[in-house]
Design a protein around this motif. Structure first.
Motif, short mmCIF file in Angstrom:
data_model
loop_
_atom_site.label_atom_id
_atom_site.label_comp_id
_atom_site.label_asym_id
_atom_site.label_seq_id
_atom_site.Cartn_x
_atom_site.Cartn_y
_atom_site.Cartn_z
N HIS A 55 8.71 57.31 19.86
CA HIS A 55 9.81 57.18 20.81
C HIS A 55 9.35 56.66 22.18
CE1 HIS A 55 8.07 61.16 21.35
NE2 HIS A 55 8.51 61.11 22.60
N ARG A 56 8.07 56.66 22.44
CA ARG A 56 7.53 56.17 23.72
C ARG A 56 7.32 54.67 23.73
NH1 ARG A 56 3.19 61.06 23.81
NH2 ARG A 56 4.72 62.72 24.09
N VAL A 57 7.60 54.00 22.63
CA VAL A 57 7.40 52.55 22.52
C VAL A 57 8.75 51.85 22.65
CG1 VAL A 57 6.45 50.68 21.14
CG2 VAL A 57 5.41 52.96 21.02
N LEU A 58 8.84 50.92 23.60
CA LEU A 58 10.08 50.22 23.93
C LEU A 58 9.87 48.72 23.93
CD1 LEU A 58 10.87 52.31 27.12
CD2 LEU A 58 11.86 52.68 24.87
N ARG A 59 10.96 48.01 24.10
CA ARG A 59 10.86 46.57 24.36
C ARG A 59 10.21 46.38 25.73
NH1 ARG A 59 16.67 44.07 22.45
NH2 ARG A 59 16.35 44.50 20.25
N SER A 60 9.71 45.21 25.99
CA SER A 60 9.01 44.97 27.25
C SER A 60 9.91 45.11 28.47
CB SER A 60 8.35 43.59 27.25
OG SER A 60 9.34 42.58 27.14
N ASP A 61 11.22 44.98 28.28
CA ASP A 61 12.15 45.12 29.41
C ASP A 61 12.63 46.56 29.58
OD1 ASP A 61 13.88 45.39 27.27
OD2 ASP A 61 15.17 43.71 27.84
N GLY A 62 12.05 47.50 28.84
CA GLY A 62 12.41 48.91 28.97
C GLY A 62 13.57 49.35 28.12
N ARG A 63 14.08 48.45 27.28
CA ARG A 63 15.21 48.80 26.42
C ARG A 63 14.74 49.39 25.09
NH1 ARG A 63 18.67 44.34 24.83
NH2 ARG A 63 16.80 43.08 24.97
N ILE A 64 15.56 50.26 24.56
CA ILE A 64 15.35 50.80 23.22
C ILE A 64 15.72 49.71 22.23
CG2 ILE A 64 16.24 52.49 21.57
CD1 ILE A 64 16.46 54.42 23.98
N ALA A 65 14.91 49.53 21.20
CA ALA A 65 15.10 48.43 20.26
C ALA A 65 16.18 48.69 19.21
CB ALA A 65 13.77 48.09 19.57
N PHE A 66 16.50 49.95 18.95
CA PHE A 66 17.50 50.27 17.93
C PHE A 66 18.90 49.94 18.43
CE2 PHE A 66 14.09 53.41 16.98
CZ PHE A 66 13.81 53.01 15.69
N PRO A 67 19.83 49.64 17.51
CA PRO A 67 21.22 49.44 17.91
C PRO A 67 21.78 50.73 18.53
CG PRO A 67 20.86 48.68 15.65
CD PRO A 67 19.62 49.39 16.08
N ALA A 68 22.60 50.59 19.57
CA ALA A 68 23.10 51.73 20.34
C ALA A 68 23.89 52.73 19.50
CB ALA A 68 23.94 51.24 21.50
N ASP A 69 24.46 52.30 18.41
CA ASP A 69 25.26 53.21 17.59
C ASP A 69 24.47 53.80 16.41
OD1 ASP A 69 25.03 50.85 16.17
OD2 ASP A 69 27.15 50.75 15.64
N SER A 70 23.15 53.63 16.41
CA SER A 70 22.34 54.12 15.29
C SER A 70 21.80 55.52 15.56
CB SER A 70 21.16 53.17 15.03
OG SER A 70 20.22 53.26 16.07
N PRO A 71 21.54 56.29 14.50
CA PRO A 71 20.95 57.62 14.67
C PRO A 71 19.55 57.54 15.31
CG PRO A 71 21.60 57.27 12.36
CD PRO A 71 21.85 56.00 13.11
N GLN A 72 18.82 56.47 15.02
CA GLN A 72 17.47 56.31 15.59
C GLN A 72 17.55 56.14 17.11
OE1 GLN A 72 18.76 54.42 13.13
NE2 GLN A 72 17.37 54.42 11.38
N PHE A 73 18.54 55.39 17.57
CA PHE A 73 18.75 55.20 19.01
C PHE A 73 18.99 56.56 19.66
CE2 PHE A 73 21.41 54.68 22.71
CZ PHE A 73 20.89 53.57 23.37
N ALA A 74 19.91 57.34 19.10
CA ALA A 74 20.24 58.65 19.66
C ALA A 74 19.01 59.56 19.66
CB ALA A 74 21.38 59.29 18.86
N GLU A 75 18.23 59.52 18.60
CA GLU A 75 17.02 60.36 18.53
C GLU A 75 16.00 59.93 19.58
OE1 GLU A 75 13.47 61.84 15.53
OE2 GLU A 75 15.11 60.64 14.71
N GLN A 76 15.82 58.62 19.76
CA GLN A 76 14.84 58.15 20.74
C GLN A 76 15.27 58.54 22.15
OE1 GLN A 76 13.83 53.98 20.48
NE2 GLN A 76 11.98 54.29 21.69
N VAL A 77 16.55 58.38 22.46
CA VAL A 77 17.05 58.78 23.78
C VAL A 77 16.81 60.27 24.00
CG1 VAL A 77 19.15 59.10 25.17
CG2 VAL A 77 18.76 56.93 23.99
#
Length: 110
Positions: A55-77
């Motif tokens: 979860h500490r790994v992001l895109r270079s611009d600081g964005r989460i790579a998972f789609p915003a509506d995915s369970p992985q996105f929610a877990e990473q946040v």
């Protein structure tokens, strides 16, 4: 993927301190594999080690790579916020993933 490269990437991810983040490219550089950000992403997409701080790994611009509506996105946040990282609109605020080599040499665009 080569076992040595795999191990170096995993070690670089494990070395990211709690409450900090790094971009895929930065993880690759720390693993001695500059320019291999996609290798890092591919390894993480097949990871099944729940102890790895993916979860500490992001895109270079600081964005989460998972789609915003995915369970992985929610877990990473949720994981990042648990560590005290400010996340707004799918982007980490207040800390920035380490700059790319181009940004270090030429400065940030804009």
């Amino acid at each position: 993927m080569q076992t040595g490269a795999h191990d170096r990437i995993l070690a670089a991810i494990r070395a990211i301190p709690r409450g900090q983040v790094a971009g895929y490219g930065e993880v690759a550089r720390r693993a001695g594999l500059p320019g291999r950000a996609r290798m890092v992403a591919r390894l993480l997409s097949h990871n099944d080690d729940r102890r790895l701080p993916w979860h500490r790994v992001l895109r270079s611009d600081g964005r989460i790579a998972f789609p915003a509506d995915s369970p992985q996105f929610a877990e990473q946040v949720q994981r990042l916020r648990t560590e005290g990282v400010r996340v707004e609109g799918g982007r980490v605020r207040g800390i920035r993933a380490a700059p790319t080599l181009d940004e270090q040499v030429w400065g940030t665009p804009g």
